[in-house]
Motif scaffolding. Structure first.
Motif, PDB file in Angstrom:
ATOM      1  N   PHE A 284      25.389  21.033 -21.315  1.00  0.00           N
ATOM      2  CA  PHE A 284      24.762  21.853 -20.289  1.00  0.00           C
ATOM      3  C   PHE A 284      25.484  23.200 -20.207  1.00  0.00           C
ATOM      4  N   LYS A 285      24.693  24.269 -20.148  1.00  0.00           N
ATOM      5  CA  LYS A 285      25.255  25.613 -20.158  1.00  0.00           C
ATOM      6  C   LYS A 285      24.951  26.414 -18.899  1.00  0.00           C
ATOM      7  N   TYR A 286      23.976  25.952 -18.096  1.00  0.00           N
ATOM      8  CA  TYR A 286      23.540  26.752 -16.953  1.00  0.00           C
ATOM      9  C   TYR A 286      23.373  25.893 -15.705  1.00  0.00           C
ATOM     10  N   LEU A 287      23.622  26.533 -14.565  1.00  0.00           N
ATOM     11  CA  LEU A 287      23.232  25.992 -13.278  1.00  0.00           C
ATOM     12  C   LEU A 287      21.911  26.644 -12.883  1.00  0.00           C
ATOM     13  N   ILE A 288      20.913  25.843 -12.560  1.00  0.00           N
ATOM     14  CA  ILE A 288      19.637  26.347 -12.063  1.00  0.00           C
ATOM     15  C   ILE A 288      19.671  26.200 -10.545  1.00  0.00           C
TER      16      ILE A 288
ATOM     17  N   PHE B 241      17.619  20.003 -22.126  1.00  0.00           N
ATOM     18  CA  PHE B 241      18.159  18.897 -21.343  1.00  0.00           C
ATOM     19  C   PHE B 241      18.395  19.416 -19.934  1.00  0.00           C
ATOM     20  N   VAL B 242      17.955  18.671 -18.961  1.00  0.00           N
ATOM     21  CA  VAL B 242      18.180  19.040 -17.563  1.00  0.00           C
ATOM     22  C   VAL B 242      18.714  17.820 -16.834  1.00  0.00           C
ATOM     23  N   SER B 243      19.373  18.047 -15.718  1.00  0.00           N
ATOM     24  CA  SER B 243      19.875  16.924 -14.923  1.00  0.00           C
ATOM     25  C   SER B 243      20.061  17.366 -13.479  1.00  0.00           C
TER      26      SER B 243
ATOM     27  N   LEU C 113      21.451  21.072 -13.592  1.00  0.00           N
ATOM     28  CA  LEU C 113      22.110  21.454 -14.839  1.00  0.00           C
ATOM     29  C   LEU C 113      21.054  21.612 -15.922  1.00  0.00           C
ATOM     30  N   SER C 114      21.266  22.557 -16.832  1.00  0.00           N
ATOM     31  CA  SER C 114      20.282  22.801 -17.886  1.00  0.00           C
ATOM     32  C   SER C 114      20.951  23.391 -19.117  1.00  0.00           C
TER      33      SER C 114
END
Length: 337
Positions: free
Chosen positions: A2-6, A66-68, A186-187
């Motif tokens: 995961f590289k980003y916070l949405i 991928f998202v979570s 997370l994304s």
């Protein structure tokens, strides 16, 4: 990884409805209430907005997105978001408690403390490795920053902005978040900053994407290999389309000698999406292992969640790993050497 916070900031009310399961709430007007929206909702937004923003080629996005989540945070500090407290920690306002494993690998706690229903189920991510007493003393636990509310909703005439003369008002059940809080996911990809329709009712939200910094707590935890214990921070959906399990039914999963500390299962359902000209269909209803569930292994796992094979996860269109299924972080349990 995961590289980003949405970061999702609701603009007004959001709805908490997601596929009714039989429950006491069904009898009092909150049928199938569920909030926050799960990661599959965010994944659907990525694919729908990809046609307009060209985030990535469709096939690339299909294999690499991928998202979570969901998690939540204060608006001014989304990096320090809140995650479910591992089930072995019991935290109240004036006391704390923890489950331990004895020499016979049986869960035990102070027998004088009978009540295990606790008011706090969320803790800040930067307190993940701390014990219950330190989390309570530092006030790093919290209750959810939203509440269910009911209000009268008008049904308008088709040709003028007036309420229908008959049955023009109906009771609506919605969720209201505190104005200084937001949802966090997370994304592996960012979404362009802006306003979007989000969730089953298409309510307006403001979304921004923030890169996960290498010095952030979540970056370190996601890259730390699980040794003998881990805890889920999102629901775990294991098994097939027809049957749910408490852990992956795969020959490579280290089931021998494994111990669990969990709660009753929770309902889980998501929309698969369009198939040719047909409308999107709901995925098969099933039950999920709840967030906070703790797994203790007999031997070190030596894997991060990212290293889990996709064969461990059910597949419905995409393996549920793409929706962050069973995302877990390493924990330390007293009595586990």
């Amino acid at each position: 990884m995961f590289k980003y916070l949405i970061v999702v900031s609701p603009l007004g009310f959001l709805y908490g409805s997601s596929g009714a399961f039989l429950s006491p709430e069904n009898l009092i007007g909150r049928s199938g209430s569920k909030f926050p929206p799960d990661a599959a909702t965010l994944a659907g937004l990525f694919f729908s907005e990809n046609k307009r923003h060209e985030i990535a080629p469709h096939e690339t996005l299909k294999h690499e997105l991928f998202v979570s989540g969901p998690f939540w945070a204060k608006q001014d500090d989304p990096d320090t978001f809140y995650v479910p407290i591992p089930r072995h920690r019991l935290i109240e306002d004036d006391k704390d408690d923890e489950w331990k494993l004895n020499a016979q690998r049986q869960w035990q706690r102070d027998p004088a403390k009978q009540d295990i229903e606790i008011p706090y189920r969320w803790q800040s991510i930067d307190a993940w490795q701390r014990n219950a007493s330190k989390i309570r003393n530092n006030q790093e636990m919290s209750k959810v920053p939203w509440e269910y509310v009911s209000f009268l909703h008008p049904q308008m005439k088709s040709d003028e902005r007036h309420v229908l003369d008959q049955d023009g008002l109906f009771l609506e059940n919605a969720v209201q978040m505190d104005e200084d809080h937001c949802l966090v996911y997370l994304s592996t990809y960012p979404l362009p900053d802006g306003w979007y329709r989000f969730g089953g009712e298409g309510h307006m939200v403001e979304i921004s994407s923030q890169e996960i910094k290498p010095d952030s707590p979540i970056y370190e935890l996601l890259n730390t290999k699980i040794q003998k214990a881990c805890a889920l921070i999102v629901p775990g959906i294991w098994g097939s389309k027809h049957l749910s399990h408490r852990y992956p039914k795969h020959s490579e999963f280290p089931r021998a000698g494994m111990k669990m500390l969990t709660d009753k299962p929770i309902p889980y359902r998501y929309r698969i999406g369009q198939r040719s000209t047909q409308r999107g269909r709901l995925g098969r209803g099933r039950y999920a292992v709840p967030p906070g569930t703790v797994y203790v292994f007999k031997k070190p796992l030596e894997k991060t969640w990212w290293d889990f094979p996709e064969e461990w996860f059910p597949r419905e269109g995409l393996p549920l790993k793409h929706f962050g299924c069973g995302l877990c972080l390493p924990v330390e349990i007293d009595g586990v050497a």
